[in-house]
Design a protein around this motif. Structure first.
Motif, PDB file in Angstrom:
ATOM      1  N   MET A  24       0.823  -1.217   0.000  1.00 60.14           N
ATOM      2  CA  MET A  24       0.000   0.000   0.000  1.00 60.14           C
ATOM      3  C   MET A  24       0.852   1.260   0.000  1.00 60.14           C
ATOM      4  SD  MET A  24      -3.049  -0.264   2.729  1.00 60.14           S
ATOM      5  CE  MET A  24      -4.330  -1.476   2.582  1.00 60.14           C
ATOM      6  N   PRO A  25       0.466   2.242  -0.802  1.00 59.70           N
ATOM      7  CA  PRO A  25       1.135   3.547  -0.697  1.00 59.70           C
ATOM      8  C   PRO A  25       0.754   4.224   0.623  1.00 59.70           C
ATOM      9  CG  PRO A  25      -0.463   3.525  -2.512  1.00 59.70           C
ATOM     10  CD  PRO A  25      -0.495   2.187  -1.878  1.00 59.70           C
ATOM     11  N   ASN A  26       1.515   5.210   1.020  1.00 63.91           N
ATOM     12  CA  ASN A  26       1.311   5.860   2.315  1.00 63.91           C
ATOM     13  C   ASN A  26      -0.074   6.480   2.486  1.00 63.91           C
ATOM     14  OD1 ASN A  26       3.734   5.183   3.469  1.00 63.91           O
ATOM     15  ND2 ASN A  26       4.785   6.981   2.655  1.00 63.91           N
ATOM     16  N   TYR A  28      -2.882   5.388   1.375  1.00 58.96           N
ATOM     17  CA  TYR A  28      -3.828   4.323   1.713  1.00 58.96           C
ATOM     18  C   TYR A  28      -3.602   3.830   3.143  1.00 58.96           C
ATOM     19  CZ  TYR A  28      -5.205   3.899  -3.209  1.00 58.96           C
ATOM     20  OH  TYR A  28      -5.685   4.120  -4.468  1.00 58.96           O
ATOM     21  N   ARG A  29      -2.335   3.773   3.553  1.00 58.76           N
ATOM     22  CA  ARG A  29      -2.042   3.370   4.938  1.00 58.76           C
ATOM     23  C   ARG A  29      -2.634   4.379   5.921  1.00 58.76           C
ATOM     24  NH1 ARG A  29       4.078   0.972   5.304  1.00 58.76           N
ATOM     25  NH2 ARG A  29       3.818  -0.602   3.687  1.00 58.76           N
ATOM     26  N   TRP A  30      -2.534   5.654   5.551  1.00 57.35           N
ATOM     27  CA  TRP A  30      -3.086   6.694   6.412  1.00 57.35           C
ATOM     28  C   TRP A  30      -4.591   6.509   6.563  1.00 57.35           C
ATOM     29  CZ3 TRP A  30      -6.632  10.633   5.744  1.00 57.35           C
ATOM     30  CH2 TRP A  30      -6.655  11.598   6.741  1.00 57.35           C
ATOM     31  N   ALA A  31      -5.286   6.244   5.475  1.00 54.22           N
ATOM     32  CA  ALA A  31      -6.737   6.031   5.520  1.00 54.22           C
ATOM     33  C   ALA A  31      -7.071   4.800   6.350  1.00 54.22           C
ATOM     34  CB  ALA A  31      -7.293   5.889   4.111  1.00 54.22           C
ATOM     35  N   LEU A  32      -6.281   3.751   6.193  1.00 53.44           N
ATOM     36  CA  LEU A  32      -6.531   2.519   6.947  1.00 53.44           C
ATOM     37  C   LEU A  32      -6.337   2.719   8.443  1.00 53.44           C
ATOM     38  CD1 LEU A  32      -7.286  -0.452   6.727  1.00 53.44           C
ATOM     39  CD2 LEU A  32      -4.862  -0.979   6.389  1.00 53.44           C
ATOM     40  N   GLY A  35      -9.500   3.478   9.934  1.00 55.36           N
ATOM     41  CA  GLY A  35     -10.560   2.502   9.741  1.00 55.36           C
ATOM     42  C   GLY A  35     -11.209   2.499   8.377  1.00 55.36           C
ATOM     43  N   MET A  36     -10.647   3.249   7.408  1.00 58.32           N
ATOM     44  CA  MET A  36     -11.235   3.302   6.070  1.00 58.32           C
ATOM     45  C   MET A  36     -10.445   2.379   5.140  1.00 58.32           C
ATOM     46  SD  MET A  36     -12.004   7.362   5.689  1.00 58.32           S
ATOM     47  CE  MET A  36     -10.386   7.888   6.232  1.00 58.32           C
ATOM     48  N   LEU A  37     -11.136   1.425   4.547  1.00 50.42           N
ATOM     49  CA  LEU A  37     -10.479   0.517   3.608  1.00 50.42           C
ATOM     50  C   LEU A  37     -10.387   1.193   2.239  1.00 50.42           C
ATOM     51  CD1 LEU A  37     -12.294  -2.759   4.584  1.00 50.42           C
ATOM     52  CD2 LEU A  37      -9.893  -2.245   4.947  1.00 50.42           C
ATOM     53  N   PRO A  38      -9.200   1.225   1.637  1.00 52.56           N
ATOM     54  CA  PRO A  38      -9.047   1.854   0.323  1.00 52.56           C
ATOM     55  C   PRO A  38      -9.801   1.056  -0.751  1.00 52.56           C
ATOM     56  CG  PRO A  38      -6.913   1.328   1.316  1.00 52.56           C
ATOM     57  CD  PRO A  38      -7.955   0.753   2.181  1.00 52.56           C
ATOM     58  N   ALA A  39     -10.726   1.708  -1.426  1.00 52.63           N
ATOM     59  CA  ALA A  39     -11.574   1.040  -2.420  1.00 52.63           C
ATOM     60  C   ALA A  39     -10.770   0.388  -3.550  1.00 52.63           C
ATOM     61  CB  ALA A  39     -12.594   2.019  -2.980  1.00 52.63           C
ATOM     62  N   PRO A  40      -9.752   1.049  -4.118  1.00 55.43           N
ATOM     63  CA  PRO A  40      -9.023   0.401  -5.218  1.00 55.43           C
ATOM     64  C   PRO A  40      -8.344  -0.911  -4.788  1.00 55.43           C
ATOM     65  CG  PRO A  40      -8.503   2.741  -5.151  1.00 55.43           C
ATOM     66  CD  PRO A  40      -9.298   2.433  -3.926  1.00 55.43           C
ATOM     67  N   ILE A  41      -7.839  -0.938  -3.579  1.00 54.66           N
ATOM     68  CA  ILE A  41      -7.186  -2.147  -3.074  1.00 54.66           C
ATOM     69  C   ILE A  41      -8.218  -3.257  -2.906  1.00 54.66           C
ATOM     70  CG2 ILE A  41      -5.927  -3.146  -1.117  1.00 54.66           C
ATOM     71  CD1 ILE A  41      -4.158  -1.192  -2.570  1.00 54.66           C
ATOM     72  N   MET A  42      -9.369  -2.933  -2.318  1.00 56.23           N
ATOM     73  CA  MET A  42     -10.400  -3.938  -2.068  1.00 56.23           C
ATOM     74  C   MET A  42     -11.022  -4.427  -3.380  1.00 56.23           C
ATOM     75  SD  MET A  42      -9.838  -4.222   1.020  1.00 56.23           S
ATOM     76  CE  MET A  42     -11.023  -5.456   1.475  1.00 56.23           C
ATOM     77  N   GLU A  43     -11.183  -3.546  -4.360  1.00 57.39           N
ATOM     78  CA  GLU A  43     -11.717  -3.961  -5.661  1.00 57.39           C
ATOM     79  C   GLU A  43     -10.745  -4.907  -6.364  1.00 57.39           C
ATOM     80  OE1 GLU A  43     -12.420  -0.215  -7.556  1.00 57.39           O
ATOM     81  OE2 GLU A  43     -14.240   0.163  -6.381  1.00 57.39           O
ATOM     82  N   SER A  44      -9.463  -4.609  -6.253  1.00 58.35           N
ATOM     83  CA  SER A  44      -8.446  -5.468  -6.855  1.00 58.35           C
ATOM     84  C   SER A  44      -8.426  -6.839  -6.176  1.00 58.35           C
ATOM     85  CB  SER A  44      -7.081  -4.796  -6.729  1.00 58.35           C
ATOM     86  OG  SER A  44      -6.073  -5.627  -7.218  1.00 58.35           O
ATOM     87  N   LEU A  45      -8.543  -6.848  -4.855  1.00 62.12           N
ATOM     88  CA  LEU A  45      -8.588  -8.105  -4.111  1.00 62.12           C
ATOM     89  C   LEU A  45      -9.810  -8.921  -4.519  1.00 62.12           C
ATOM     90  CD1 LEU A  45      -7.615 -10.026  -1.869  1.00 62.12           C
ATOM     91  CD2 LEU A  45      -8.923  -8.632  -0.253  1.00 62.12           C
ATOM     92  N   LYS A  46     -10.962  -8.264  -4.625  1.00 62.42           N
ATOM     93  CA  LYS A  46     -12.192  -8.959  -5.007  1.00 62.42           C
ATOM     94  C   LYS A  46     -12.058  -9.570  -6.406  1.00 62.42           C
ATOM     95  CE  LYS A  46     -17.161  -8.512  -5.369  1.00 62.42           C
ATOM     96  NZ  LYS A  46     -18.323  -7.661  -5.253  1.00 62.42           N
ATOM     97  N   ALA A  47     -11.493  -8.824  -7.350  1.00 62.30           N
ATOM     98  CA  ALA A  47     -11.309  -9.340  -8.712  1.00 62.30           C
ATOM     99  C   ALA A  47     -10.378 -10.554  -8.706  1.00 62.30           C
ATOM    100  CB  ALA A  47     -10.760  -8.237  -9.611  1.00 62.30           C
ATOM    101  N   TYR A  95      -7.256  -5.076   9.429  1.00 64.06           N
ATOM    102  CA  TYR A  95      -7.432  -4.255  10.625  1.00 64.06           C
ATOM    103  C   TYR A  95      -6.493  -4.682  11.749  1.00 64.06           C
ATOM    104  CZ  TYR A  95     -11.572  -1.962   8.705  1.00 64.06           C
ATOM    105  OH  TYR A  95     -12.426  -1.207   7.927  1.00 64.06           O
ATOM    106  N   ARG A  96      -6.152  -5.967  11.806  1.00 60.32           N
ATOM    107  CA  ARG A  96      -5.206  -6.439  12.830  1.00 60.32           C
ATOM    108  C   ARG A  96      -3.775  -6.048  12.487  1.00 60.32           C
ATOM    109  NH1 ARG A  96      -8.607 -11.038  13.092  1.00 60.32           N
ATOM    110  NH2 ARG A  96      -7.347 -12.173  11.583  1.00 60.32           N
ATOM    111  N   VAL A  97      -3.436  -6.050  11.194  1.00 60.43           N
ATOM    112  CA  VAL A  97      -2.071  -5.777  10.750  1.00 60.43           C
ATOM    113  C   VAL A  97      -1.747  -4.278  10.855  1.00 60.43           C
ATOM    114  CG1 VAL A  97      -0.606  -5.714   8.689  1.00 60.43           C
ATOM    115  CG2 VAL A  97      -1.887  -7.766   9.244  1.00 60.43           C
ATOM    116  N   ALA A  98      -2.676  -3.430  10.475  1.00 59.10           N
ATOM    117  CA  ALA A  98      -2.425  -1.984  10.426  1.00 59.10           C
ATOM    118  C   ALA A  98      -2.444  -1.374  11.821  1.00 59.10           C
ATOM    119  CB  ALA A  98      -3.484  -1.317   9.563  1.00 59.10           C
ATOM    120  N   PRO A  99      -1.528  -0.430  12.074  1.00 59.54           N
ATOM    121  CA  PRO A  99      -1.597   0.302  13.335  1.00 59.54           C
ATOM    122  C   PRO A  99      -2.796   1.250  13.288  1.00 59.54           C
ATOM    123  CG  PRO A  99       0.180   1.145  11.969  1.00 59.54           C
ATOM    124  CD  PRO A  99      -0.413  -0.006  11.243  1.00 59.54           C
TER     125      PRO A  99
END
Length: 102
Positions: A24-26, A28-32, A35-47, A95-99
Motif C-alpha cells: 500500500m502507498p502511504n 492508503y495506509r493513512w486512511a486505513l 478505519g477506512m479501507l481503500p476502495a481500489p485495493i479492495m476492488e483489486s482483491l475482489k477481482a 485491521y489487525r495488521v495496520a496500526p
C-alpha cells in the motif's frame, strides 16, 4: 491465521493482509489507520478472488467430468460465498495488521 472456509478450502488471511499492507502507498495506509479501507485495493482483491474461484471451479469440473461444460462452470452461489468469506477474513486481518488510531 489460516481460516477454514465454509465454501471449502482454507485461506491464510494474515499473510495476504500483511502483503497487501506492505504494498500500500502511504496515503492508503493513512486512511486505513482511521478505519477506512481503500476502495481500489479492495476492488483489486475482489477481482483476484473471483478469478481464483473461477479457476478452482473449472479445475474441479475438469477433474470430475473430464471436460468443462460450455455454460458457466462455476456455481454462482458457491463463487459468491467463497469471495465473500475470503474478503471478510482478509478485511479483518488488515485491521489487525495496520496500526489503528481508533
Amino acid at each position: 491465521m489460516i481460516k477454514k472456509l465454509k465454501a471449502g478450502g482454507t485461506i491464510d488471511a494474515d499473510a495476504i493482509a500483511r502483503g497487501i499492507y506492505e504494498m500500500m502507498p502511504n496515503e492508503y495506509r493513512w486512511a486505513l489507520k482511521y478505519g477506512m479501507l481503500p476502495a481500489p485495493i479492495m476492488e483489486s482483491l475482489k477481482a483476484s478472488l473471483e478469478q481464483k474461484a473461477e479457476d478452482m471451479a473449472k479445475n474441479t469440473a475438469e477433474k470430475a467430468f473430464g471436460f468443462c461444460p460450455k455454460n458457466d462452470c462455476a456455481n454462482k452461489t458457491w463463487k459468491a460465498e467463497f469471495v465473500s468469506e475470503c474478503m471478510q477474513a482478509v478485511t479483518l486481518s488488515l485491521y489487525r495488521v495496520a496500526p489503528m488510531v481508533v
